[in-house]
Design an enzyme around this catalytic site. Structure first.
Site, short mmCIF file in Angstrom:
data_model
loop_
_atom_site.label_atom_id
_atom_site.label_comp_id
_atom_site.label_asym_id
_atom_site.label_seq_id
_atom_site.Cartn_x
_atom_site.Cartn_y
_atom_site.Cartn_z
N ASP A 11 46.27 30.97 -0.87
CA ASP A 11 45.55 31.62 -2.12
C ASP A 11 45.92 30.75 -3.19
OD1 ASP A 11 44.98 32.80 -4.53
OD2 ASP A 11 45.83 34.82 -3.64
N HIS A 18 41.91 39.00 -7.72
CA HIS A 18 42.27 38.79 -6.27
C HIS A 18 40.89 38.85 -5.18
CE1 HIS A 18 46.34 38.27 -7.26
NE2 HIS A 18 46.47 39.34 -7.73
N ASP A 52 40.32 35.81 -1.48
CA ASP A 52 40.96 34.85 -2.44
C ASP A 52 41.74 33.61 -1.77
OD1 ASP A 52 43.09 36.20 -1.80
OD2 ASP A 52 43.67 36.75 -3.78
N ASP A 53 41.35 33.73 -0.34
CA ASP A 53 42.29 32.67 0.29
C ASP A 53 41.20 31.56 1.01
OD1 ASP A 53 45.29 33.75 1.13
OD2 ASP A 53 44.18 35.14 0.48
N ASN A 104 56.37 19.11 5.33
CA ASN A 104 55.99 19.97 6.18
C ASN A 104 55.58 21.15 5.29
OD1 ASN A 104 55.32 22.39 8.01
ND2 ASN A 104 56.26 20.97 9.60
N TYR A 228 57.73 39.19 -5.01
CA TYR A 228 56.46 39.36 -4.55
C TYR A 228 55.85 38.49 -5.12
CZ TYR A 228 51.80 41.59 -4.17
OH TYR A 228 50.78 41.77 -3.96
N LYS A 231 50.21 38.75 -0.89
CA LYS A 231 50.19 38.96 0.55
C LYS A 231 50.09 37.54 1.30
CE LYS A 231 52.09 42.73 2.07
NZ LYS A 231 53.37 42.78 2.60
N GLN A 241 37.20 32.04 26.85
CA GLN A 241 36.61 31.57 28.08
C GLN A 241 37.11 30.77 29.26
OE1 GLN A 241 33.21 33.57 26.36
NE2 GLN A 241 33.59 33.09 28.44
N SER A 242 36.76 30.62 30.50
CA SER A 242 37.08 30.09 31.66
C SER A 242 38.74 30.11 31.54
CB SER A 242 36.92 28.39 31.29
OG SER A 242 35.51 28.31 30.80
P1 13P Z 1 49.39 41.62 -12.17
O1 13P Z 1 47.96 42.31 -12.66
O2 13P Z 1 50.74 41.83 -12.93
O3 13P Z 1 49.11 40.33 -11.69
O4 13P Z 1 49.60 42.71 -10.82
C1 13P Z 1 48.46 43.21 -10.11
C2 13P Z 1 48.15 42.43 -9.05
O5 13P Z 1 46.90 42.31 -8.87
C3 13P Z 1 49.15 42.05 -7.76
O6 13P Z 1 49.00 40.93 -7.41
P1 13P Z 2 46.43 38.68 -2.65
O1 13P Z 2 47.65 38.71 -1.59
O2 13P Z 2 45.24 38.46 -1.75
O3 13P Z 2 46.59 37.66 -3.55
O4 13P Z 2 46.44 39.97 -3.22
C1 13P Z 2 47.39 40.32 -4.06
C2 13P Z 2 47.43 41.73 -4.66
O5 13P Z 2 48.30 42.46 -4.66
C3 13P Z 2 45.84 42.48 -4.74
O6 13P Z 2 46.00 43.65 -5.27
MG MG Z 3 44.65 36.85 -0.63
MG MG Z 4 45.52 36.40 -4.73
#
Ligand code: 13P
Ligand code: 13P
Ligand code: MG
Ligand code: MG
Length: 381
Positions: A11, A18, A52-53, A104, A228, A231, A241-242
């Site tokens: 991402d 997001h 968003d990835d 890596n 954090y 995610k 298959q096969s």
């Molecule tokens: P922020 O708005 O502080 O980034 O947190 C909310 C969110 O989207 C978590 O990823």
């Molecule tokens: P992502 O991990 O997809 O950036 O999402 C963050 C999030 O917390 C959205 O609520």
């Molecule tokens: Mg994401």
């Molecule tokens: Mg994101």
């Protein structure tokens, strides 16, 4: 020909918030992937997105963990991040945890799934790609695809699958891996992979000949960063298959939704919704979590595809059920089990709130409970 399929994802900025990717960012990543093909490093490349990835699906002959291949993906994501920053997209460069590439991409933020095999007479593969969840989301469908005869008829009917499959399971906290063979050790396997917050299926092999059948990304961003940062939004490669499950057997687990972690702020449980490429845009409460299935036929290392496999009305029922489950869970608001349990909230921004309030707790003379695992209160033999 022995080829390697490497899927590397990150991402690097959301549009809007997001929810999705921006076309200019995706175009920049594609530019790098195509350059990798032109200079002969890659046999082929395909860029796909989910929420968003962005994932780069690459074929080559360099084997797993190849520095040049990993560097190409890293450089593509760094260049894409520059575009995302220019457009002030949300969380630009979110998953690039390191300042510079060092051999890596593992441990540097991006998720990686790779496998090497001799290309068969016909080589169908499916790349699953999910947003707003984490690598353990694949535990349940991998069990069904490769160990549950109620899902995969081939385990019973096809002599080349009848010996079953072995699962490589990783404890994400210790980094240790255990290999368990099904059907013989099925119940042992389920002891671990049912505990999705700790154990993640990393790979699946065919017992008959040890052939690789599936490989998943296991990278947990919060554990790498110690905080954090969004995610882990995993990828999974499955051969079909096969002597492996049929394409329909590989897709079948997704027809009945189940709950995964990772919705809203990485802090909530939600149903994993199988969607077409076009619908891979989680908006409601930043979700619910989505998964796409990109099918390819590999031909002399070329990726023929992708074919958008969840673009099928047969999955409408699963999508509707997800919407119903989403409503039910949203009813719980900030209450568990919609909100994740405290151990899972440790890497969110919640501990900062707890820190502020910790001195407000006063002793009122109640006995302290023994912590789980201390031996107290266990059932006597
Ligand atoms: P922020 O708005 O502080 O980034 O947190 C909310 C969110 O989207 C978590 O990823
Ligand atoms: P992502 O991990 O997809 O950036 O999402 C963050 C999030 O917390 C959205 O609520
Ligand atoms: Mg994401
Ligand atoms: Mg994101």
């Amino acid at each position: 020909m022995k080829i390697t399929v490497s899927v590397i994802k990150a991402d690097i900025g959301g549009f809007v918030g997001h929810s999705s990717t921006h076309p200019e960012v995706v175009a920049k990543v594609k530019e790098y992937a195509e350059a990798g093909c032109e200079k002969g490093l890659l046999l082929d490349a395909s860029v796909i997105t989910c929420g968003d990835d962005i994932a780069i699906v690459m074929t080559h002959t360099k084997g797993k963990d190849n520095e040049e291949v990993h560097k190409l993906a890293w450089d593509a994501f760094v260049a894409g991040t520059e575009v995302a920053k220019k457009l002030k997209l949300y969380g630009a460069g979110q998953d690039l945890l390191a300042d510079a590439f060092s051999g890596n991409v593992k441990g540097m933020g991006p998720g990686v799934a790779e496998m090497e095999f001799e290309e068969r007479k016909s080589e169908p593969i499916i790349v699953f790609f999910a947003d707003k969840t984490s690598p353990s989301a694949w535990n349940l469908p991998l069990y069904e695809m490769f160990a549950d005869p109620m899902n995969t008829a081939g385990l019973v009917i096809d002599p080349s699958m009848h010996d079953g499959f072995s699962f490589e399971v990783m404890d994400v906290y210790s980094g240790k891996v255990v290999k368990l063979e099904t059907p013989r050790e099925l119940y042992d396997l389920l002891v671990f992979i049912g505990a999705t917050s700790r154990y993640v299926v990393r790979a699946v092999y065919r017992n008959r000949d040890g052939e690789i059948a599936a490989a998943a990304s296991t990278q947990k961003l919060s554990l790498m960063a110690g905080r954090y940062v969004g995610k882990d939004d995993p990828v999974l490669i499955v051969r079909a298959q096969s002597g492996f499950p049929a394409v329909g057997e590989v897709l079948e687990p997704f027809a009945r939704p189940w709950l995964v972690e990772g919705w809203m702020r990485g802090s909530h449980t939600g149903p994993l919704m199988p969607v077409s490429f076009k619908e891979a845009k989680p908006t409601r409460f930043d979700g619910p979590p989505r998964v796409i299935a990109a099918g390819y036929q590999i031909c002399e290392g070329k990726l023929i595809g992708p074919n958008d496999l969840f673009d099928d009305p047969a999955f409408d029922d699963a999508r509707n059920r997800c919407a119903i489950l989403a409503n039910q869970l949203r009813r719980q608001g900030i209450f568990e089990p919609h909100r994740l349990p405290p151990e899972e909230m440790e890497y969110t921004t919640l501990p900062k709130v707890l820190e502020k309030l910790k001195d407000r707790f006063v002793d009122v003379g109640e006995p302290e409970a023994k912590a789980p695992g201390s031996g107290e209160g266990e059932i006597a033999e």
